[in-house]
Design a protein around this motif. Structure first.
Motif, PDB file in Angstrom:
ATOM      1  N   UNK A   1       0.855  -1.324  -0.089  1.00  0.00           N
ATOM      2  CA  UNK A   1       0.162   0.147   0.290  1.00  0.00           C
ATOM      3  C   UNK A   1       1.010   1.443   0.079  1.00  0.00           C
ATOM      4  N   UNK A   2       0.147   2.435  -0.606  1.00  0.00           N
ATOM      5  CA  UNK A   2       1.127   3.294  -1.181  1.00  0.00           C
ATOM      6  C   UNK A   2       0.294   4.464  -0.200  1.00  0.00           C
ATOM      7  N   UNK A   3       1.072   5.176   1.204  1.00  0.00           N
ATOM      8  CA  UNK A   3       0.159   5.749   2.102  1.00  0.00           C
ATOM      9  C   UNK A   3       0.412   7.284   1.124  1.00  0.00           C
ATOM     10  N   UNK A   4      -0.529   8.401   1.733  1.00  0.00           N
ATOM     11  CA  UNK A   4      -0.533   9.512   1.257  1.00  0.00           C
ATOM     12  C   UNK A   4      -0.844  10.599   2.199  1.00  0.00           C
ATOM     13  N   UNK A   5       0.160  10.868   2.333  1.00  0.00           N
ATOM     14  CA  UNK A   5      -0.573  11.899   4.026  1.00  0.00           C
ATOM     15  C   UNK A   5      -0.205  14.035   3.659  1.00  0.00           C
ATOM     16  N   UNK A   6      -1.859  14.314   3.410  1.00  0.00           N
ATOM     17  CA  UNK A   6      -1.287  15.819   2.521  1.00  0.00           C
ATOM     18  C   UNK A   6      -0.978  17.035   3.641  1.00  0.00           C
ATOM     19  N   UNK A   7      -0.544  18.267   3.264  1.00  0.00           N
ATOM     20  CA  UNK A   7      -0.581  18.336   4.348  1.00  0.00           C
ATOM     21  C   UNK A   7      -1.867  18.874   5.480  1.00  0.00           C
ATOM     22  N   UNK A   8      -1.947  18.885   6.441  1.00  0.00           N
ATOM     23  CA  UNK A   8      -2.733  19.204   7.754  1.00  0.00           C
ATOM     24  C   UNK A   8      -2.132  20.422   8.797  1.00  0.00           C
ATOM     25  N   UNK A   9      -3.716  20.868   8.192  1.00  0.00           N
ATOM     26  CA  UNK A   9      -3.130  22.715   9.106  1.00  0.00           C
ATOM     27  C   UNK A   9      -3.786  22.194  10.470  1.00  0.00           C
ATOM     28  N   UNK A  10      -3.871  21.310  10.934  1.00  0.00           N
ATOM     29  CA  UNK A  10      -4.082  20.778  12.932  1.00  0.00           C
ATOM     30  C   UNK A  10      -3.894  19.483  12.767  1.00  0.00           C
ATOM     31  N   UNK A  11      -2.460  19.447  12.757  1.00  0.00           N
ATOM     32  CA  UNK A  11      -1.515  18.117  13.152  1.00  0.00           C
ATOM     33  C   UNK A  11      -2.179  17.675  14.641  1.00  0.00           C
ATOM     34  N   UNK A  12      -2.649  18.912  15.388  1.00  0.00           N
ATOM     35  CA  UNK A  12      -2.623  18.681  16.805  1.00  0.00           C
ATOM     36  C   UNK A  12      -3.949  17.936  17.312  1.00  0.00           C
ATOM     37  N   UNK A  13      -4.620  17.936  15.986  1.00  0.00           N
ATOM     38  CA  UNK A  13      -6.399  17.088  16.456  1.00  0.00           C
ATOM     39  C   UNK A  13      -6.821  16.052  15.465  1.00  0.00           C
ATOM     40  N   UNK A  14      -5.761  15.824  14.374  1.00  0.00           N
ATOM     41  CA  UNK A  14      -5.772  15.212  12.821  1.00  0.00           C
ATOM     42  C   UNK A  14      -4.557  14.080  12.994  1.00  0.00           C
ATOM     43  N   UNK A  15      -5.338  12.794  13.252  1.00  0.00           N
ATOM     44  CA  UNK A  15      -3.894  11.790  13.139  1.00  0.00           C
ATOM     45  C   UNK A  15      -3.925  11.765  12.066  1.00  0.00           C
ATOM     46  N   UNK A  16      -2.647  10.709  11.151  1.00  0.00           N
ATOM     47  CA  UNK A  16      -2.884  10.236   9.349  1.00  0.00           C
ATOM     48  C   UNK A  16      -3.535   9.208   9.798  1.00  0.00           C
ATOM     49  N   UNK A  17      -3.297   7.850  10.946  1.00  0.00           N
ATOM     50  CA  UNK A  17      -3.501   6.408  10.998  1.00  0.00           C
ATOM     51  C   UNK A  17      -3.373   6.162  12.560  1.00  0.00           C
ATOM     52  N   UNK A  18      -4.730   6.226  12.829  1.00  0.00           N
ATOM     53  CA  UNK A  18      -5.098   5.708  14.390  1.00  0.00           C
ATOM     54  C   UNK A  18      -4.421   4.780  15.397  1.00  0.00           C
ATOM     55  N   UNK A  19      -3.895   4.911  15.620  1.00  0.00           N
ATOM     56  CA  UNK A  19      -3.390   3.635  17.225  1.00  0.00           C
ATOM     57  C   UNK A  19      -3.794   2.570  16.225  1.00  0.00           C
ATOM     58  N   UNK A  20      -2.992   1.406  16.397  1.00  0.00           N
ATOM     59  CA  UNK A  20      -3.028   0.323  15.521  1.00  0.00           C
ATOM     60  C   UNK A  20      -1.841  -1.020  15.982  1.00  0.00           C
ATOM     61  N   UNK A  21      -2.329  -2.086  16.015  1.00  0.00           N
ATOM     62  CA  UNK A  21      -0.780  -3.279  15.409  1.00  0.00           C
ATOM     63  C   UNK A  21      -1.408  -3.944  14.620  1.00  0.00           C
ATOM     64  N   UNK A  22      -0.322  -4.727  13.709  1.00  0.00           N
ATOM     65  CA  UNK A  22      -0.564  -4.626  11.934  1.00  0.00           C
ATOM     66  C   UNK A  22      -1.010  -6.339  12.351  1.00  0.00           C
ATOM     67  N   UNK A  23      -1.961  -6.436  11.476  1.00  0.00           N
ATOM     68  CA  UNK A  23      -2.212  -7.784  12.165  1.00  0.00           C
ATOM     69  C   UNK A  23      -1.159  -8.795  10.936  1.00  0.00           C
ATOM     70  N   UNK A  24      -0.238  -8.671   9.968  1.00  0.00           N
ATOM     71  CA  UNK A  24       0.351  -9.143   9.638  1.00  0.00           C
ATOM     72  C   UNK A  24       1.129 -10.277   9.948  1.00  0.00           C
ATOM     73  N   UNK A  25       2.259 -10.771   9.558  1.00  0.00           N
ATOM     74  CA  UNK A  25       3.136 -11.614   9.934  1.00  0.00           C
ATOM     75  C   UNK A  25       4.058 -10.339  10.478  1.00  0.00           C
ATOM     76  N   UNK A  26       4.523 -10.116   9.306  1.00  0.00           N
ATOM     77  CA  UNK A  26       5.714  -9.113   9.820  1.00  0.00           C
ATOM     78  C   UNK A  26       5.003  -7.453   8.288  1.00  0.00           C
ATOM     79  N   UNK A  27       5.575  -6.837   8.293  1.00  0.00           N
ATOM     80  CA  UNK A  27       5.470  -5.003   7.647  1.00  0.00           C
ATOM     81  C   UNK A  27       6.934  -4.677   7.616  1.00  0.00           C
TER      82      UNK A  27
END
Ligand SMILES: O=C(O)CCC(=O)C(=O)O
Ligand SMILES: [Fe+2]
Length: 208
Positions: free
Chosen positions: A66-92
């Motif tokens: 997966x290609x992830x693109x995170x655009x500019x964000x004027x409010x990084x204090x309140x917006x997350x790019x990806x919320x907390x998680x652990x990967x379900x894969x074997x490895x990433x």
């Protein structure tokens, strides 16, 4: 010969620029070789048969890129790019942006920044290696924070076991001091990720 599912989908990747598919295919081949070496090295480091994680992943293991693109964000204090998680894969295997950091890992209830290392890969243990290693390798909770000044691009390759074959803790890693922590599970990503939506860690559902 491993039948990575991504090869079946290569026709859907962009045709532009012209060299994209060729370069991407080479990249996938190398990521596949890297994942094999990593899974063997991780098993060896625990003094168990070097193939014990790889064999559980099976010949028909998958790699989702997966290609992830995170655009500019004027409010990084309140917006997350990806919320907390652990990967379900074997490895990433994550190719981070060369310059812009954003990946953070949770340890002892604190978020730690992971620096951008140009052309370096960040290897993330996924839940399924945590299960196979009977909890010795930990799949870390991580998140992505946004940035008001710089865009960020990453490429994540998730290597997961064959969905038709069950996985479980390696017998040799179960003993009196370390009793079995996890059940055998099958098609983990599909079945267990519903827990994520409920705000729970999917791996908790695989605990004995
Ligand atoms: O883009 C990143 O830095 C990480 C993304 C991620 O954690 C994920 O896609 O699971
Ligand atoms: Fe992730």
């Amino acid at each position: 010969m491993c039948s990575l599912k991504i090869y079946e989908k290569l026709q859907f990747w962009p045709q532009n620029p012209e060299c994209f598919r060729e370069v991407f295919e080479e990249c996938i081949n190398n990521l596949n070789l890297l994942s094999v070496s990593l899974l063997k090295a991780m098993a060896t480091s625990l003094n168990v048969d070097e193939n014990c994680f790889l064999d559980q992943c099976g010949e028909r293991r998958t790699m989702v890129a997966r290609f992830n693109f995170y655009p500019l964000c004027p409010r990084p204090d309140v917006v997350l790019g990806v919320k907390p998680h652990a990967d379900g894969s074997a490895i990433t295997i994550l190719l981070q942006d060369k310059e812009v950091e954003g990946f953070q890992v949770l340890k002892d209830d604190q978020w730690f920044r992971v620096p951008a290392v140009p052309y370096g890969f960040l290897v993330i243990v996924g839940d399924q290696v945590e299960i196979m290693s009977n909890g010795i390798f930990k799949s870390p909770v991580h998140r992505v924070v946004m940035n008001a000044e710089r865009e960020r691009n990453t490429l994540a390759a998730f290597i997961s076991p064959d969905t038709d074959v069950g996985i479980g803790p390696v017998e040799k890693l179960i003993n009196e001091e370390r009793p079995r922590v996890y059940k055998d599970v099958k098609n983990y990503v599909e079945h267990f990720f519903q827990y994520y939506q409920q705000g729970r860690r999917p791996i908790e559902a695989a605990m004995i």
